[in-house]
Design an enzyme around this catalytic site. Structure first.
Site, PDB file in Angstrom:
ATOM      1  N   GLU A 139       0.828  -1.213   0.000  1.00  0.00           N
ATOM      2  CA  GLU A 139       0.000   0.000   0.000  1.00  0.00           C
ATOM      3  C   GLU A 139       0.862   1.263   0.000  1.00  0.00           C
ATOM      4  OE1 GLU A 139      -3.483   2.075   2.749  1.00  0.00           O
ATOM      5  OE2 GLU A 139      -2.000   0.763   3.679  1.00  0.00           O
ATOM      6  N   GLU A 151     -11.593   2.232   6.912  1.00  0.00           N
ATOM      7  CA  GLU A 151     -10.430   2.463   7.767  1.00  0.00           C
ATOM      8  C   GLU A 151     -10.370   3.942   8.138  1.00  0.00           C
ATOM      9  OE1 GLU A 151      -5.720   1.230   7.973  1.00  0.00           O
ATOM     10  OE2 GLU A 151      -6.429   2.412   6.286  1.00  0.00           O
TER      11      GLU A 151
END
Length: 262
Positions: free
Chosen positions: A146, A244
């Site tokens: 990521e 998130e």
């Protein structure tokens, strides 16, 4: 709701007024059937699995151990000085992922600081994540990487999509995917939808939060999530979306209002 992306609750960032094991019940009460736990290692894997099973929840994502968070570590993959610790962390991640029935593991890049780590960061990172992808494949686990923006984690090694793609294209396992977080994408280069379309064949997971305050998707901020979720749905309605964002006592009306599902 058929043909819509499903949303997973991030149990490290949501319901934070509760201990981690109690957040499973809170997520289930809110309607969730999917959860992600970025850092599950504060509890034994069997306790987490028991909590998930009690509330009929499925784990969609965990992170590999990132090193000592309190000491400033944000992953180990780019740190030449931590090669042994990194390899050991993969064994722990595999143990937890298998115990939790989770098929995705995010390997964090880390923040190289020493001269030797900085000089060798990209080569070390590339070698380590490709090693992880191969190792995870043996256990039927998907390896995720990521890009994280330089404002949220200054000095983080993987901070753009070009470098992520360089590593993926060198990978021979076909088991290395991008975790595409719109909160970071907006702050790395904007063009969230266009970049997502360009990378669609390499994306293995989505995460979302509003910019700049990392709040819920229906709060005020830079990102028009009605548009973004339409884009996600049109590109790949099977992508799981991790919620998130930071909220101790969250409300999830936005999920239905934006035509998503639990």
């Amino acid at each position: 709701m058929s043909g819509t992306n499903r949303v997973a609750a991030n149990l490290n960032m949501l319901f934070t007024n509760l201990p981690l094991l109690q957040r499973y019940g809170a997520a289930a009460s809110a309607g969730f059937k999917l959860v992600e736990v970025s850092i599950p290692y504060t509890e034994p894997a069997e306790k987490l699995r028991e909590a998930a099973d009690e509330y009929h929840l499925k784990h969609t994502l965990i992170n590999a151990p990132p090193g000592n968070w309190d000491d400033g570590f944000r992953g180990l993959a780019s740190l030449k000085s931590a090669k042994k610790e990194f390899r050991k962390s993969l064994d722990t991640a595999i143990e937890y992922a298998k115990a939790l029935g989770c098929c995705r593991v995010h390997v964090m890049a880390g923040i190289p600081k020493s001269d030797d780590d900085l000089e060798n960061a990209h080569q070390t990172y590339s070698e380590n994540v490709r090693f992880a992808a191969e190792k995870f494949k043996e256990h039927k686990l998907i390896c995720l990487i990521e890009p994280i923006n330089k404002y949220t984690i200054p000095g983080y090694h993987l901070n753009n999509y070009e470098d992520a793609m360089d590593v993926i294209q060198m990978d021979q396992s076909n088991n290395l995917k991008i975790q595409y977080d719109t909160f970071h994408a907006q702050q790395i280069n904007g063009q969230i939808g266009a970049i997502m379309r360009k990378l669609k064949d390499y994306i293995g997971y989505i995460q979302v939060a509003q910019v700049p305050n990392r709040g819920a998707c229906d709060t005020r901020g830079e990102i028009d999530y009605h548009f973004i979720f339409d884009e996600i749905r049109s590109i790949n309605p099977s992508w799981v979306i991790g919620a998130e964002y930071l909220d101790a006592k969250p409300s999830f009306n936005w999920i239905e209002n934006m035509s998503l599902s639990f």
